[in-house]
Design a protein around this motif. Structure first.
Motif, short mmCIF file in Angstrom:
data_model
loop_
_atom_site.label_atom_id
_atom_site.label_comp_id
_atom_site.label_asym_id
_atom_site.label_seq_id
_atom_site.Cartn_x
_atom_site.Cartn_y
_atom_site.Cartn_z
N PRO A 153 0.80 -1.22 0.00
CA PRO A 153 0.00 0.00 0.00
C PRO A 153 0.84 1.27 0.00
CG PRO A 153 0.04 -0.95 2.20
CD PRO A 153 0.94 -1.80 1.35
N GLY A 154 1.76 1.38 -0.92
CA GLY A 154 2.57 2.61 -1.06
C GLY A 154 1.86 3.58 -1.99
N ARG A 155 2.61 4.54 -2.50
CA ARG A 155 1.99 5.56 -3.36
C ARG A 155 1.37 4.94 -4.60
NH1 ARG A 155 7.43 8.38 -2.00
NH2 ARG A 155 7.92 6.25 -2.56
N ILE A 156 2.11 4.05 -5.26
CA ILE A 156 1.59 3.47 -6.50
C ILE A 156 0.40 2.57 -6.19
CG2 ILE A 156 2.11 2.04 -8.50
CD1 ILE A 156 5.07 3.02 -8.25
N GLY A 157 0.52 1.75 -5.14
CA GLY A 157 -0.59 0.87 -4.76
C GLY A 157 -1.86 1.66 -4.49
N ARG A 158 -1.73 2.77 -3.76
CA ARG A 158 -2.91 3.60 -3.46
C ARG A 158 -3.48 4.23 -4.73
NH1 ARG A 158 -4.79 2.77 1.72
NH2 ARG A 158 -2.96 2.10 2.88
N ALA A 159 -2.61 4.66 -5.63
CA ALA A 159 -3.09 5.28 -6.88
C ALA A 159 -3.84 4.25 -7.72
CB ALA A 159 -1.92 5.87 -7.66
N VAL A 160 -3.39 3.00 -7.67
CA VAL A 160 -4.11 1.92 -8.38
C VAL A 160 -5.46 1.69 -7.71
CG1 VAL A 160 -4.09 -0.58 -8.83
CG2 VAL A 160 -2.05 0.80 -9.30
N GLY A 161 -5.46 1.66 -6.38
CA GLY A 161 -6.71 1.45 -5.64
C GLY A 161 -7.73 2.54 -5.93
N ASP A 162 -7.27 3.80 -5.97
CA ASP A 162 -8.19 4.91 -6.27
C ASP A 162 -8.82 4.75 -7.65
OD1 ASP A 162 -7.47 6.03 -3.87
OD2 ASP A 162 -6.16 7.57 -4.73
N ARG A 163 -7.99 4.40 -8.62
CA ARG A 163 -8.51 4.20 -9.98
C ARG A 163 -9.51 3.04 -10.00
NH1 ARG A 163 -3.98 6.86 -10.40
NH2 ARG A 163 -3.25 7.88 -12.31
N ALA A 164 -9.15 1.95 -9.31
CA ALA A 164 -10.01 0.76 -9.32
C ALA A 164 -11.35 1.07 -8.65
CB ALA A 164 -9.30 -0.38 -8.61
N GLU A 165 -11.33 1.89 -7.60
CA GLU A 165 -12.58 2.27 -6.94
C GLU A 165 -13.46 3.07 -7.89
OE1 GLU A 165 -11.46 3.97 -3.17
OE2 GLU A 165 -11.33 1.96 -2.27
N ALA A 166 -12.83 3.88 -8.73
CA ALA A 166 -13.61 4.64 -9.70
C ALA A 166 -14.33 3.71 -10.68
CB ALA A 166 -12.72 5.63 -10.46
N PHE A 167 -13.78 2.50 -10.88
CA PHE A 167 -14.43 1.50 -11.73
C PHE A 167 -15.42 0.64 -10.94
CE2 PHE A 167 -10.88 2.44 -14.53
CZ PHE A 167 -11.41 2.26 -15.80
N GLY A 168 -15.56 0.93 -9.64
CA GLY A 168 -16.52 0.18 -8.83
C GLY A 168 -15.94 -1.05 -8.16
N MET A 169 -14.62 -1.23 -8.23
CA MET A 169 -14.03 -2.41 -7.58
C MET A 169 -14.00 -2.23 -6.07
SD MET A 169 -10.86 -3.51 -10.08
CE MET A 169 -10.93 -5.26 -9.70
N GLU A 170 -14.05 -3.34 -5.35
CA GLU A 170 -13.86 -3.35 -3.90
C GLU A 170 -12.36 -3.56 -3.68
OE1 GLU A 170 -16.44 -3.03 -1.88
OE2 GLU A 170 -17.98 -3.20 -3.45
N VAL A 171 -11.73 -2.64 -2.98
CA VAL A 171 -10.27 -2.69 -2.87
C VAL A 171 -9.82 -3.03 -1.46
CG1 VAL A 171 -8.12 -1.39 -3.23
CG2 VAL A 171 -10.10 -0.96 -4.71
N THR A 172 -8.93 -3.98 -1.35
CA THR A 172 -8.30 -4.32 -0.06
C THR A 172 -6.80 -4.08 -0.20
OG1 THR A 172 -9.89 -6.11 0.25
CG2 THR A 172 -7.94 -6.16 1.66
N TYR A 173 -6.23 -3.35 0.74
CA TYR A 173 -4.78 -3.12 0.73
C TYR A 173 -4.11 -4.10 1.69
CZ TYR A 173 -5.94 1.22 -1.61
OH TYR A 173 -6.41 2.15 -2.51
N VAL A 174 -3.03 -4.71 1.27
CA VAL A 174 -2.32 -5.65 2.12
C VAL A 174 -0.90 -5.15 2.32
CG1 VAL A 174 -1.53 -8.03 2.37
CG2 VAL A 174 -3.71 -7.56 1.28
N GLY A 175 -0.56 -4.85 3.57
CA GLY A 175 0.80 -4.42 3.91
C GLY A 175 1.56 -5.57 4.55
N ARG A 176 2.74 -5.23 5.03
CA ARG A 176 3.63 -6.25 5.59
C ARG A 176 3.02 -7.06 6.72
NH1 ARG A 176 8.51 -2.72 4.74
NH2 ARG A 176 7.37 -1.33 6.11
N ARG A 177 2.18 -6.41 7.53
CA ARG A 177 1.67 -7.10 8.72
C ARG A 177 0.31 -7.75 8.50
NH1 ARG A 177 5.17 -3.55 10.55
NH2 ARG A 177 3.91 -1.78 9.94
N ASP A 178 -0.23 -7.67 7.29
CA ASP A 178 -1.57 -8.22 7.05
C ASP A 178 -1.48 -9.67 6.57
OD1 ASP A 178 -2.76 -5.75 7.74
OD2 ASP A 178 -2.25 -4.98 5.75
#
Ligand code: GLV
Ligand code: GLV
Length: 305
Positions: A153-178
């Motif tokens: 969930p870094g800058r690029i991961g978040r930017a992908v998530g934002d775009r995907a949400e605009a397409f209606g996707m459900e987004v889950t971010y997974v970091g090191r501790r998840d």
């Protein structure tokens, strides 16, 4: 005059700022310098501007006694041995942020390509398989409501998530501790945005690929080494994985006769995540800013962490 070695031609105006007050040598071959050529390039250099295709390790730094700064023309720094650079007291700069949108855009292009089976559908046009409008032909995944797991969930991961949400996707971010296994088991699409480190190397091995939902899509625009190439080939061949869309591979480049390329439902593009004119120009600006700061003995504006 301080000497700088630049390991590839960068056709962007930023280099002129460097040339104004430095003795700049540019490796102008069509391919990266060999390890020997790199060694002789850095032997008398005060500053190094290098690419992700250059391996910067302890032995190379030993051969560069005057080196004060390493400026990597990339957001990732896995090609640089950061411990060795630290031990030599040489700061390492990278080019974050300026390529986030370009890389996120490419990631969405790959997700859409995989979801709508574009390579297969496009091939049907030229092979004559497209005979009529097919009610059940080339059916793909609708993005609205589909689950995207963003690994990293870094800058690029978040930017992908934002775009995907605009397409209606459900987004889950997974970091090191998840819990990565649990997350990928629920994902229709998994997109990789983690740095390549000793703990992420080979993260997507046979076991984790098997934990993915049958028929899911894997997208990698981060580093090829995050995924086990043989395991990926097997998962595509068995149909366990529905589609893999890769901007990065291991090895890289992938030779045209590499066994991975015989896998079905695979699209590979040649590490073009940041390949927009705007992003590459801004990367050159940041790389030159880092180099000039390091040569001046100032902290680098964009240091590798
Ligand atoms: C590209 O992959 C980069 O790290 O900039
Ligand atoms: C990593 O550095 C990122 O920008 O996601």
């Amino acid at each position: 005059m301080p000497r700088c070695f630049v390991t590839r031609t960068l056709p962007f105006p930023a280099l002129d700022r460097l040339r104004a007050a430095h003795d700049v040598t540019v490796w102008d071959g069509p391919l990266p310098p060999s390890p020997e050529e790199l060694r002789s390039g850095v032997a008398s250099a005060d500053g190094l501007l290098c690419l992700l295709t250059d391996r910067i390790d302890d032995a190379l730094l030993d051969a560069a006694p005057a080196l004060k700064v390493i400026s990597n023309y990339a957001v990732g720094a896995d090609n640089v041995d950061l411990d060795a650079a630290r031990a030599h007291g040489i700061p390492v700069g990278v080019t974050p942020d300026v390529l986030t949108d370009a890389t996120a855009d490419l990631t969405l292009a790959l997700i859409l390509t995989a979801a709508r089976r574009l390579p297969e559908a496009a091939a049907a046009v030229t092979t004559g398989e497209w005979r009529t409008w097919e009610p059940a032909g080339w059916l793909g995944l609708e993005l609205r409501g589909a689950r995207l797991v963003v690994v990293g969930p870094g800058r690029i991961g978040r930017a992908v998530g934002d775009r995907a949400e605009a397409f209606g996707m459900e987004v889950t971010y997974v970091g090191r501790r998840d819990d990565l296994d649990a997350a990928v088991a629920e994902a229709d699409v998994v997109s990789l945005h983690a740095p390549l480190t000793s703990s992420t190397k080979g993260l997507f091995d046979a076991e984790l690929l098997a934990a993915m939902k049958p028929g899911a899509i894997l997208v990698n625009t981060a580093r090829g080494g995050l995924v086990g190439t043989d395991a990926l080939r097997a998962a595509l061949a068995s149909g366990a994985l529905g589609f893999a869309a890769l901007d990065v591979t291991d090895p890289e480049p992938l030779p045209p006769d590499h066994p991975l390329l015989t896998a079905p439902n695979l699209l590979v593009v040649p590490h073009i995540g940041s390949a927009t004119t705007a992003a590459r120009e801004r990367m050159a600006d940041l790389a030159v800013d880092n180099l000039l700061a390091g040569l001046d003995g100032r902290p680098l504006p964009h240091a590798a962490s």
